[in-house]
Design a protein around this motif. Structure first.
Motif: not given
Ligand code: HEC
Length: 146
Positions: A32-33, A36-37, A40, A70, A73, A86-87, A136, A139-140, A143-144
């Motif tokens: 998932r990391k 998510l990157r 970004q 998403f 997700l 995990s964060r 983004c 949620c952060h 939840y982050r």
């Molecule tokens: C529904 C919740 C949610 C949404 C929406 C969300 N994120 Fe996150 N994101 C998280 C969580 C929770 C983490 C921590 C994951 C972990 O460390 O296990 C995270 C972590 C990240 C990270 C760090 C990854 C790493 O390498 O540690 C990035 C970059 C990121 N998100 C980008 C985004 C972007 C860009 C968007 C929107 C386009 C987005 N996220 C939308 C919940 C979300």
């Protein structure tokens, strides 16, 4: 006494056990990391084209990918996947309804982004990129962890 008929030879059993390891789920945390990157990267790339007044229609595959990511997700956060660096905050699991709502909002923002990008309207796409960024962050915030 009759020989048990369905007993596997030891070699076959070992092969089955090995196959079981091969089919084990990959660790969801790095998966998932990485995803998510990538989201970004997609968002920044779409923003760069839109802000430069470029042809946003070229970026539609990126927003398509965001919609799909998403939607899936919550499945990347199965219960028990809070370790391994995990964060994610415990609220991901204790407030699952809120977490899923935040994911649904991100899907809606990504769909709106796709529509703007597909229309070729750079100004509208810039605005949709900012709205996506808001989803983004929303949620952060809850939840982050930092
Ligand atoms: C529904 C919740 C949610 C949404 C929406 C969300 N994120 Fe996150 N994101 C998280 C969580 C929770 C983490 C921590 C994951 C972990 O460390 O296990 C995270 C972590 C990240 C990270 C760090 C990854 C790493 O390498 O540690 C990035 C970059 C990121 N998100 C980008 C985004 C972007 C860009 C968007 C929107 C386009 C987005 N996220 C939308 C919940 C979300």
């Amino acid at each position: 006494m009759a020989r048990p008929r369905f007993l596997l030879p030891a070699g076959a059993l070992a092969a089955l056990l090995l196959a079981g390891t091969a089919f084990a789920q990959p660790d969801p945390v790095p998966t998932r990391k990485e995803g998510l990157r990538r989201m970004q990267t997609n968002l920044e790339a779409i923003g760069a084209v839109a802000n430069a007044g470029g042809d946003t229609r070229d970026t539609v595959p990126r927003s398509d990918e965001m919609v799909a990511f998403f939607r899936n997700l919550p499945a990347l956060f199965p219960s028990g996947s809070d370790g391994n660096g995990s964060r994610a905050r415990p609220a991901v699991w204790s407030d699952r309804a809120g977490f899923e709502r935040a994911a649904t909002n991100a899907v809606a923002a990504a769909e709106a982004l796709r529509v703007s990008a597909g229309s070729g309207d750079a100004a509208a796409t810039s605005q949709a990129v900012r709205a996506m960024g808001g989803a983004c962050s929303a949620c952060h915030r809850s939840y982050r962890s930092r």
